[in-house]
Structures are given as C-alpha cells and as structure tokens.
Design a protein around this motif. Structure first.
Motif, mmCIF file in Angstrom:
data_model
loop_
_atom_site.group_PDB
_atom_site.id
_atom_site.type_symbol
_atom_site.label_atom_id
_atom_site.label_comp_id
_atom_site.label_asym_id
_atom_site.label_seq_id
_atom_site.Cartn_x
_atom_site.Cartn_y
_atom_site.Cartn_z
ATOM 1 N N ALA A 123 1.067 -1.333 0.116
ATOM 2 C CA ALA A 123 0.012 -0.117 -0.125
ATOM 3 C C ALA A 123 0.859 1.086 -0.172
ATOM 4 O O ALA A 123 1.867 1.175 0.770
ATOM 5 C CB ALA A 123 -0.957 -0.352 1.312
ATOM 6 N N ASN A 129 -3.348 4.508 0.458
ATOM 7 C CA ASN A 129 -3.861 4.126 -1.491
ATOM 8 C C ASN A 129 -4.698 5.183 -1.950
ATOM 9 O O ASN A 129 -6.032 4.975 -2.656
ATOM 10 C CB ASN A 129 -4.419 2.830 -1.627
ATOM 11 N N GLN A 169 -6.804 7.329 -0.217
ATOM 12 C CA GLN A 169 -8.001 7.208 0.288
ATOM 13 C C GLN A 169 -7.807 7.952 1.585
ATOM 14 O O GLN A 169 -6.719 7.366 2.535
ATOM 15 C CB GLN A 169 -9.211 5.867 0.072
ATOM 16 N N THR A 203 -8.205 8.208 5.549
ATOM 17 C CA THR A 203 -8.506 7.079 6.540
ATOM 18 C C THR A 203 -8.971 7.431 7.270
ATOM 19 O O THR A 203 -9.061 7.280 9.270
ATOM 20 C CB THR A 203 -7.682 5.898 6.642
ATOM 21 N N LYS A 217 -9.771 -4.588 9.671
ATOM 22 C CA LYS A 217 -9.685 -4.164 8.383
ATOM 23 C C LYS A 217 -7.878 -2.976 8.204
ATOM 24 O O LYS A 217 -7.808 -2.775 6.912
ATOM 25 C CB LYS A 217 -10.953 -3.180 8.139
ATOM 26 N N LEU A 257 -5.905 -3.354 4.290
ATOM 27 C CA LEU A 257 -6.093 -2.278 3.619
ATOM 28 C C LEU A 257 -4.516 -2.336 2.775
ATOM 29 O O LEU A 257 -3.968 -1.187 1.631
ATOM 30 C CB LEU A 257 -6.623 -1.036 4.070
ATOM 31 N N LYS A 268 -4.046 -4.030 0.247
ATOM 32 C CA LYS A 268 -3.789 -4.449 -0.916
ATOM 33 C C LYS A 268 -2.616 -3.767 -2.030
ATOM 34 O O LYS A 268 -2.337 -2.969 -1.899
ATOM 35 C CB LYS A 268 -5.235 -3.190 -1.702
#
Length: 83
Positions: free
Chosen positions: A2, A58, A60, A62, A76, A80, A83
């Motif tokens: 990531a 990535n 996004q 958070t 989770k 992440l 990915k």
C-alpha cells in the motif's frame, strides 16, 4: 504494498502514536509536515480534515490517529495494507 501518506506536525502526540503503529506493522509511509508553507491547505483539500494526523492509504483518506487504531482493532487495517 500500500501507499501510505501521513500529514503531521513535529509536536503532535497523536501523530507520534499513528507513526508508531505504522512502524510496528513495518509499513512504509511518506510523512509530510504541514508546518511548512501551503502543505496544510493541500492536506485539507485531499482529506477534508483540518487536524493532524491525516492519513491516506492508497489515495483514500482514512482519518486520523483514532480512526487508524479503530481500523486496526477491527482487523481492516491489515487488509488495506495488503491491497
């Protein structure tokens, strides 16, 4: 792996905690100090957050330290990073 970006200031205890979590997970990240020039305005435009830390995984947003730890507790966060 990531891509992780963390917006920080040097004196922020929440920034230190968030970086410690990332370090403990052996996640590489790019740290951007918002004390310099117009970086805080860029952080706000990318994340919508005005406080530090602000973390992007990535691309996004958070959230900050509390959100990062909540993602970790829920299992989770590692997903992440995978990915």
């Amino acid at each position: 792996m990531a891509t992780v970006i963390i917006y920080t200031t040097a004196w922020c205890p929440y920034c230190i905690r968030a970086k410690q979590l990332l370090d403990n997970k052996q996640v590489e990240y790019t740290e951007i100090n918002v004390s310099e020039s117009d970086t805080r305005a860029k952080m706000v435009s990318l994340t919508g957050g005005r406080t530090v830390p602000q973390i992007l995984i990535n691309g996004q947003p958070t959230g900050g330290c509390d959100e990062l730890f909540a993602l970790d507790r829920s299992g989770k966060l590692d997903k992440l990073f995978a990915k």
